[in-house]
Design a protein around this motif. Sequence first.
Motif, short mmCIF file in Angstrom:
data_model
loop_
_atom_site.label_atom_id
_atom_site.label_comp_id
_atom_site.label_asym_id
_atom_site.label_seq_id
_atom_site.Cartn_x
_atom_site.Cartn_y
_atom_site.Cartn_z
N SER A 104 0.86 -1.20 0.00
CA SER A 104 0.00 0.00 0.00
C SER A 104 0.89 1.25 0.00
O SER A 104 2.10 1.17 0.24
N GLY A 105 0.28 2.39 -0.25
CA GLY A 105 1.05 3.64 -0.24
C GLY A 105 1.72 3.90 1.10
O GLY A 105 2.89 4.29 1.15
N GLY A 106 0.99 3.63 2.18
CA GLY A 106 1.56 3.85 3.51
C GLY A 106 2.74 2.92 3.78
O GLY A 106 3.74 3.30 4.37
N GLN A 107 2.60 1.66 3.30
CA GLN A 107 3.71 0.71 3.47
C GLN A 107 4.92 1.13 2.65
O GLN A 107 6.06 1.04 3.11
N LYS A 108 4.69 1.60 1.43
CA LYS A 108 5.80 2.07 0.58
C LYS A 108 6.56 3.20 1.26
O LYS A 108 7.79 3.24 1.27
N GLN A 109 5.80 4.13 1.84
CA GLN A 109 6.47 5.26 2.47
C GLN A 109 7.23 4.83 3.72
O GLN A 109 8.31 5.34 4.00
N ARG A 110 6.69 3.88 4.46
CA ARG A 110 7.42 3.37 5.63
C ARG A 110 8.69 2.64 5.20
O ARG A 110 9.73 2.75 5.85
N VAL A 111 8.63 1.92 4.09
CA VAL A 111 9.84 1.29 3.54
C VAL A 111 10.85 2.37 3.12
O VAL A 111 12.05 2.24 3.38
N ALA A 112 10.35 3.44 2.51
CA ALA A 112 11.24 4.52 2.08
C ALA A 112 11.96 5.15 3.28
O ALA A 112 13.16 5.46 3.21
N ILE A 113 11.24 5.30 4.39
CA ILE A 113 11.85 5.84 5.61
C ILE A 113 12.88 4.85 6.15
O ILE A 113 14.01 5.23 6.49
N ALA A 114 12.50 3.56 6.19
CA ALA A 114 13.41 2.53 6.69
C ALA A 114 14.66 2.45 5.82
O ALA A 114 15.78 2.28 6.31
N ARG A 115 14.47 2.60 4.51
CA ARG A 115 15.62 2.57 3.58
C ARG A 115 16.59 3.72 3.88
O ARG A 115 17.81 3.52 3.92
N ALA A 116 16.04 4.91 4.10
CA ALA A 116 16.90 6.05 4.44
C ALA A 116 17.64 5.80 5.75
O ALA A 116 18.82 6.14 5.89
N LEU A 117 16.97 5.17 6.71
CA LEU A 117 17.59 4.92 8.02
C LEU A 117 18.71 3.88 7.94
O LEU A 117 19.60 3.86 8.79
N CYS A 118 18.66 3.03 6.91
CA CYS A 118 19.72 2.02 6.75
C CYS A 118 21.09 2.65 6.54
O CYS A 118 22.11 2.02 6.76
N MET A 119 21.11 3.90 6.08
CA MET A 119 22.38 4.60 5.90
C MET A 119 22.88 5.22 7.20
O MET A 119 23.91 5.89 7.23
N GLN A 120 22.12 5.03 8.27
CA GLN A 120 22.45 5.58 9.60
C GLN A 120 22.75 7.08 9.53
O GLN A 120 23.81 7.55 9.96
N PRO A 121 21.80 7.85 8.99
CA PRO A 121 22.02 9.28 8.83
C PRO A 121 21.95 10.04 10.16
O PRO A 121 21.35 9.56 11.13
N ASP A 122 22.58 11.21 10.19
CA ASP A 122 22.46 12.13 11.34
C ASP A 122 21.23 13.00 11.21
O ASP A 122 20.72 13.53 12.20
N ILE A 123 20.81 13.23 9.97
CA ILE A 123 19.74 14.18 9.66
C ILE A 123 18.77 13.51 8.71
O ILE A 123 19.18 12.81 7.78
N MET A 124 17.47 13.72 8.93
CA MET A 124 16.45 13.22 7.99
C MET A 124 15.64 14.39 7.44
O MET A 124 15.17 15.25 8.18
N LEU A 125 15.50 14.41 6.12
CA LEU A 125 14.70 15.42 5.43
C LEU A 125 13.46 14.73 4.86
O LEU A 125 13.56 13.69 4.21
#
Length: 248
Positions: A146-167
């Motif tokens: 679903s759209g909500g699941q896709k966006q949660r995956v997109a957030i999780a994907r960004a977090l896999c890089m262990q960022p200091d900042i999220m936009l």
Amino acid sequence: MAANKENVKITVEHLEKRFDDLEVLKDISTEVYEGEVVVVIGPSGSGKSTFLRCLNRLEEATGGTIVVDGTDITRKKVNMNRVRENIGMVFQHFNLFNNLNVLDNMTLAPVQLKKCSAEEAKRRAQDMLKKVGLTEKAESFPSQLSGGQKQRVAIARALCMQPDIMLFDEPTSALDPEMVGEVLQVMKDLASEGMTMVIVTHEMGFAREVADRVIFMDGGYIVEEGTPEEVLLHPKEPRTIDFLNKVL
């Protein structure tokens, strides 16, 4: 968690952005502290998304400076790939690779950019899927979500890089209303863990609940900024008042 005023993560001074003759950002100056959640609101066309995209140089500034973690990213010679390793970006339309399953979407960048082993990347991806409540979707393809699941995956994907900042660039605006809550909950959890975040959104309730600071933009300017209470409940500027009367 409270923002750490001792540590400035992003400093923006006199930022300007033009597209040919169109002046989109005009003399924008602000700071973002470690652990701070800054929510940027304003009407369509006010420059919010352009401002956000300038913070990781997806758009080149026309004038002014942007310093991220001590690096002036407006300098021509700067290694933006290195800087972007510490800045996660979540877009309105997910930007997942449709030909890869969820796990492969999430492990691609850590393996290619961070020189992380495939095994470590997979373990991290599974941890992040658990964090966003999608452990069972590791083998699914984006078309099966679903759209909500896709966006949660997109957030999780960004977090896999262990960022200091999220936009976050309007992360819920492409979602059906009943899916908005699940994405906002993930963002609330990140805020409570002390992630530094800059979020462009139309979700005023979320801004009131989660933001440390709200920036109201209009016509390429920061018109007003302050705590959610100051900006959303007791705005001073006529343009802010007019905008909030229409959206609240």
